[in-house]
Design a protein around this motif. Sequence first.
Motif, mmCIF file in Angstrom:
data_model
loop_
_atom_site.group_PDB
_atom_site.id
_atom_site.type_symbol
_atom_site.label_atom_id
_atom_site.label_comp_id
_atom_site.label_asym_id
_atom_site.label_seq_id
_atom_site.Cartn_x
_atom_site.Cartn_y
_atom_site.Cartn_z
ATOM 1 N N ALA A 1 -8.514 4.524 13.708
ATOM 2 C CA ALA A 1 -8.391 4.620 12.253
ATOM 3 C C ALA A 1 -9.378 5.587 11.617
ATOM 4 C CB ALA A 1 -8.545 3.239 11.626
ATOM 5 N N PRO B 1 -7.980 -1.466 8.469
ATOM 6 C CA PRO B 1 -6.937 -1.366 9.498
ATOM 7 C C PRO B 1 -7.243 -2.219 10.718
ATOM 8 C CG PRO B 1 -8.300 0.601 9.521
ATOM 9 C CD PRO B 1 -8.836 -0.280 8.434
ATOM 10 N N LEU C 1 -15.311 1.076 8.598
ATOM 11 C CA LEU C 1 -14.024 0.988 7.907
ATOM 12 C C LEU C 1 -14.060 -0.062 6.814
ATOM 13 C CD1 LEU C 1 -11.818 1.465 11.041
ATOM 14 C CD2 LEU C 1 -11.763 2.918 9.014
ATOM 15 N N ILE D 1 -2.379 2.922 -6.361
ATOM 16 C CA ILE D 1 -2.794 2.238 -5.139
ATOM 17 C C ILE D 1 -4.158 2.759 -4.696
ATOM 18 C CG2 ILE D 1 -2.262 1.960 -2.697
ATOM 19 C CD1 ILE D 1 0.735 2.139 -3.544
ATOM 20 N N GLY D 2 -4.303 4.094 -4.724
ATOM 21 C CA GLY D 2 -5.566 4.694 -4.289
ATOM 22 C C GLY D 2 -6.738 4.245 -5.142
ATOM 23 N N SER E 1 -16.002 1.425 4.023
ATOM 24 C CA SER E 1 -15.159 2.423 3.363
ATOM 25 C C SER E 1 -14.127 1.759 2.452
ATOM 26 C CB SER E 1 -14.482 3.273 4.431
ATOM 27 O OG SER E 1 -13.627 4.198 3.848
ATOM 28 N N LEU F 1 0.810 -1.220 0.000
ATOM 29 C CA LEU F 1 0.000 0.000 0.000
ATOM 30 C C LEU F 1 0.848 1.276 0.000
ATOM 31 C CD1 LEU F 1 -2.737 -1.108 2.531
ATOM 32 C CD2 LEU F 1 -2.975 -0.854 0.070
ATOM 33 N N LEU G 1 -7.377 -0.502 2.441
ATOM 34 C CA LEU G 1 -6.877 -1.088 3.684
ATOM 35 C C LEU G 1 -8.026 -1.213 4.684
ATOM 36 C CD1 LEU G 1 -4.504 -1.771 5.732
ATOM 37 C CD2 LEU G 1 -4.451 0.670 6.226
#
Lengths: 289, 336
Positions: A98, A92, A160, A84-85, A163, A51, A90
């Motif tokens: 986070a 976390p 998360l 990567i974006g 997301s 990442l 990720l």
Amino acid sequence: MSFLSIRNLSVRLKNGPPLLRRVSLDVAAGEVRGLVGESGAGKSMIGKAVLGILPPSVQITEGEILLDGTDLLRLSPRESRRRIGASCALIPQDPLTALNPSHRIGPQITNRLVDILGWTRAAADARAIDLLAEVQISDPARVLRSYPHELSGGMRQRILIASAFAAEPKLIVADEPTTALDVTVQKQILRLIAGMQARHGTALLFVTHDLGVVSKVCQKLSVLYSGLVLEDSTVTDFFTAPRHAYSAALLAATPKYTDPDAGLQPVPDAVIGAVRAEVDSFDRKAAHG
Amino acid sequence: MAFLRIILLRVLTTLVTLAGVAVIVFFVIRVVPGNPIAMMLPPGATEDDIARLSALYGLDKPMVTQFGIWLAGVMQGDFGTSITTRQPVLGLVLGRLPATLELSIMALVMAVILGGSAALIGTRGRGTRTEGAIDVANGMALSVPDFLWGLVLMLVFGVLLPVFHISGRVTPSLDLPFTTGFYLFESLIRLRFDLWADLVAHMFMPALALAIPLAAIIGQLLKQSLKETMNLDYVTLARTKGYGETHVILREALRNAALPTLTLVGVQFTFLIGGTVIIERLFSYEGLGNMAIDAVINRDLPLIQGIVILFAVIFTAVNLIVDLLYAVLNPRLRHA
């Protein structure tokens, strides 16, 4: 052709000891690979390298990280960040730290869609509502307006996860996503990640030290010790016939619910000694070119 | 309801503070050597003259009685009459207040801009020579007090390279149309940019001298907390989303990192206001501080009292504003 292909990746502390020793592994599209090993084995380091979030104190000394065939390490930092974006995400480890405490939940999910991927605000907002519904959060509209401190840990981890899937990434790195949660919540979250992965067909790199988790979620796994890949096999093979003595010892050390009185079985010193010798011999060979 | 209680409590503690300040300043300036009567009469005045003048100003009464009279006046908004100018203290003090407020706020703005940029640039280039250079500059800025910076600036920008005015608040020959004391602010409202430029040219050096040490403190502390914040999980997560370093610093880290700095800036800003006393003197800037020094030299007791009380009011107001800002920036405090 694997979506992610890591070839001979070596990482070391600047002027310090190696952290990863010529790690190679593949994750095909839609596949789940577990990275297992003790603390400090380098499993999280692999996810961070993929990442592009390695701490400044470490450096990559050799190897390739091929994302969809392109070596990230040969790209400019800006271009590799963009790739990567656009295609990775990720999940976390600690949901309590986070999320940004001073922003509402909504923008934390939608901003990247708008800023980086060029969605309209309305489309991103609608997407966020759908995602929260998918991770079984009731009243998504209210949650999107909340601040992180108003929500529980399990709720935040669901957010998360939502997301991470927001931009339909090709690859998700899950860095011990259940370690910081209550045992009761762990199971739900694990089931949620597995379900989302299957529905969206996302490749998943699952960092964990829990072999039970691996058996439930993963198809392949890599066993690491001190930054060295000891075994790379399918989950079925690993659990029926582990090839490396250390793998077998790890399996034996896993507590069994069927026999609660058996006590804990540490990895035998002889096995540790043998693995250490293997690491040393790798370093000697590396030193002589 | 809770909010109302907090406000009430706040007002109450402020009143206690002000009462304490009033008592201390009133008695201290009467205990220290020197008295106003001696300053007013020529050398060799008769005992009789001294006694009559003392009686006129009520200075012959016991100290506690004097305090009672003064306090009763203050309650009704009467801070007494200045001994040297024979004008009401309140009018004098309020007349000078805008000049000092403008100077302090200008200095604060400069400090935030300078210190903030230093922190951001230092964080952006952390671990490189840029950060080292910023640390060195911060250290230098911090180790020299404001009045020395004032002298240095005077030499550089007033004498060697005369671009700014070294004394006063505005060029005296200019025709001033202002109805309030806030010249800088009013010149903008009236679109008189010529006057505004003249005011800035006067204010720039004293404000910068006051700003430099505060800028260094802001720069150091903000950089420290930014660097810590940059290692937190939510910042790392933002990086994986494809955001660049600058965006991550400004949008993810800055707001959270600014909180500890804000508290400190509040405290330091009151020190800065204290610093105006000497800086205003140095640059002959007609503000409260300059007036305070004159008042002390002349032993103008009512005026000293008025000025000190006003400074105390400003300090408590600054603290209140900082607390409110803190709640605005930190959502976790808003519902408490």
